[in-house]
Design a protein around this motif. Sequence first.
Motif, PDB file in Angstrom:
ATOM      1  N   GLN A  60       0.766  -1.478   0.027  1.00  0.00           N
ATOM      2  CA  GLN A  60       0.064   0.117   0.068  1.00  0.00           C
ATOM      3  C   GLN A  60       0.790   1.329   0.126  1.00  0.00           C
ATOM      4  OE1 GLN A  60      -2.947   2.101   2.976  1.00  0.00           O
ATOM      5  NE2 GLN A  60      -3.762  -0.137   2.428  1.00  0.00           N
ATOM      6  N   ASP A 325      -0.412  -1.531   5.054  1.00  0.00           N
ATOM      7  CA  ASP A 325      -1.615  -1.700   4.465  1.00  0.00           C
ATOM      8  C   ASP A 325      -2.671  -1.894   5.574  1.00  0.00           C
ATOM      9  OD1 ASP A 325      -3.522  -2.228   2.152  1.00  0.00           O
ATOM     10  OD2 ASP A 325      -3.455  -4.375   3.058  1.00  0.00           O
ATOM     11  N   ILE A 375      -3.653   3.738  -2.391  1.00  0.00           N
ATOM     12  CA  ILE A 375      -4.624   3.854  -1.446  1.00  0.00           C
ATOM     13  C   ILE A 375      -5.379   5.070  -1.801  1.00  0.00           C
ATOM     14  CG2 ILE A 375      -3.035   4.919   0.327  1.00  0.00           C
ATOM     15  CD1 ILE A 375      -6.055   2.572   1.173  1.00  0.00           C
ATOM     16  N   HIS A 510      -8.409   0.251  -1.438  1.00  0.00           N
ATOM     17  CA  HIS A 510      -7.846   0.755  -2.549  1.00  0.00           C
ATOM     18  C   HIS A 510      -8.555  -0.294  -3.674  1.00  0.00           C
ATOM     19  CE1 HIS A 510      -5.987  -3.024  -1.002  1.00  0.00           C
ATOM     20  NE2 HIS A 510      -5.839  -2.441  -0.020  1.00  0.00           N
ATOM     21  N   ASP A 517      -4.478   4.900  -6.423  1.00  0.00           N
ATOM     22  CA  ASP A 517      -4.618   3.308  -6.201  1.00  0.00           C
ATOM     23  C   ASP A 517      -3.663   2.509  -6.956  1.00  0.00           C
ATOM     24  OD1 ASP A 517      -6.719   3.263  -4.251  1.00  0.00           O
ATOM     25  OD2 ASP A 517      -8.325   2.841  -5.550  1.00  0.00           O
TER      26      ASP A 517
END
Length: 570
Positions: A60, A325, A375, A510, A517
């Motif tokens: 992420q 993440d 994200i 995401h 993303d």
Amino acid sequence: MKKQVIQPEQVIQPENVFLLLFIQFVFLSFFSTCVQAKAPREKALCENTPKLTVVIVIDQFAFHYIPKLQKYFKYGLKDLFDNGVVYYKAYHPHGVPETTPGHHGLSIGTCPRDHGAVANDWLGPNGEIVEYVNDPEFSSLTSSEPGRGYSSRNTKVDGLSDQFMFKSKPNCTHKVYALSLKSYPAVSMAGKLGKPFWLDQQSGEFTSSTAYFKELPKWVADFNQLGQAEKLKNTVWELMYPDDSDEYDFAFIKNYDYAGLKEPMIGANSDKVINKINSHKYYMFEKTPQSSKYLLNFAEKCVDSNFDVNSNDKMILWVSLSNLDLLCHFYGPDSLEVIDLIYHIDKQLKDFFMYLKKKIGEKKYLLVLTADHGICPIPEIAQKQGFYQAKRIAVKPLVDHINEIIREKFALPDFEVYFEPTSFVIKREVFDKLSASVKHEILKTIKDYLRAIPGIKNVWTFDELEGATFQPHQLESFYKNQLYAGRSGDIICQPEPYCQITKYPTGTSHMTPYDYDTHVPLIIYQSGRFENKKINKKVWVPQLPATLACILHVEQPSASIFDLLPGLGF
Ligand SMILES: [Zn+2]
């Protein structure tokens, strides 16, 4: 059989004659380059390739953190940006970015439409969750979990790990280890022939499955015996820098109104907060800086135990730092927790790089740093910043309304639709008994309903998307790259930017093809081999496996369709 080397959007329109001529040219260029590179390899293979290749995946780690935070990087991340070949426009080319398809792309070099790992989990024909990693035939080596196991059976193709292991020889042994806090990234990167390890969420030990070992290797058991997880879990999370320093001078950094947890995880009470939520014992620990420290300690133990620096051994080590993440879903990318975790990772990576330098030798290891996806900001924070179209679209009312409409309009009381980001699956038991014309009418009714929902841009049936033709670089083509029959759902939705169709009332995720993303950092570094370079050409993260295959003098993964990365002297 020889392989084609083409760009992903060109897969959409193979009928273009000029394109085919171009493909042939690129294909021949690639092979002549790689054949030249391979010519001396029988003699000098072991001398000329990196002894150790370490691929660090910060889960992420969206590119949008870089312009915001790069000037505050002081340690490992700074070293990589200052010394590596830095790709400033690297993208994942699939529409619903997630951990599993992301880790496949960066280790296998294909899109979900080829490797089949469309998501961390998808819906079966009657709405049941199918977990990518779950394979009951191969149980955990440390826990008893009835009906549950772990393997890469759901991956349909080989990856770089497999190709690297195919080239292992008695006088030049190849080894591949893939380490993560979560099972599915480790399994995704290890392929069939590498060895994955992940955190057992109940015991805090590192574990694997019977798909890879008969029993836990001694070096792993020895590491687990140290009990580091328990000690680190009870450590207070302290800020890297003083609270009032420029490193934290950002809007909304202490806004907890829309977070999954309404209190800070940092500070004097952090160990109590971390131990507060116990859906499993290490649930919150996995979101802390201590967990990436724990994983990097394990990575050092893995190298110490399996790699003889004085031999001809070669190793690929995949390290997936999952804590960013897991944390960011709770607090969002603007939060103090997430920004401070990145600063901690910056410092931890420096310590790890110092270890590699001392252990392996400065010029003998190659480093890669990238991410599996980016994200989206928390939609309510984006609204507060002035982007008033940002939206959280609750999925339950959508599912309830669709069921209500179809049951009444078509007199089908047993009709059921299910949702998993970002597609709907219709219950097969009911749908398969209907005539083609009724099926068509039902799909059209659902599409018309969804298209009218503010925040949803496009709605396709599986067949429509499969038959669609898009222009190169069109974001919609990312969805087509992710189609896999039986796994992608019956109706696929594309939200508008900063809109999320979600079952969660807080936090973020995401799940779109937009820049925040899919755009991630990508850096390749080897001292004495590659000079610091800034590359602004758009590249695809799945170009990485073919590129590493060329550097390591092994075949590229057999389903890889991507060109080599530029700027490396091939
Ligand atoms: Zn995630």
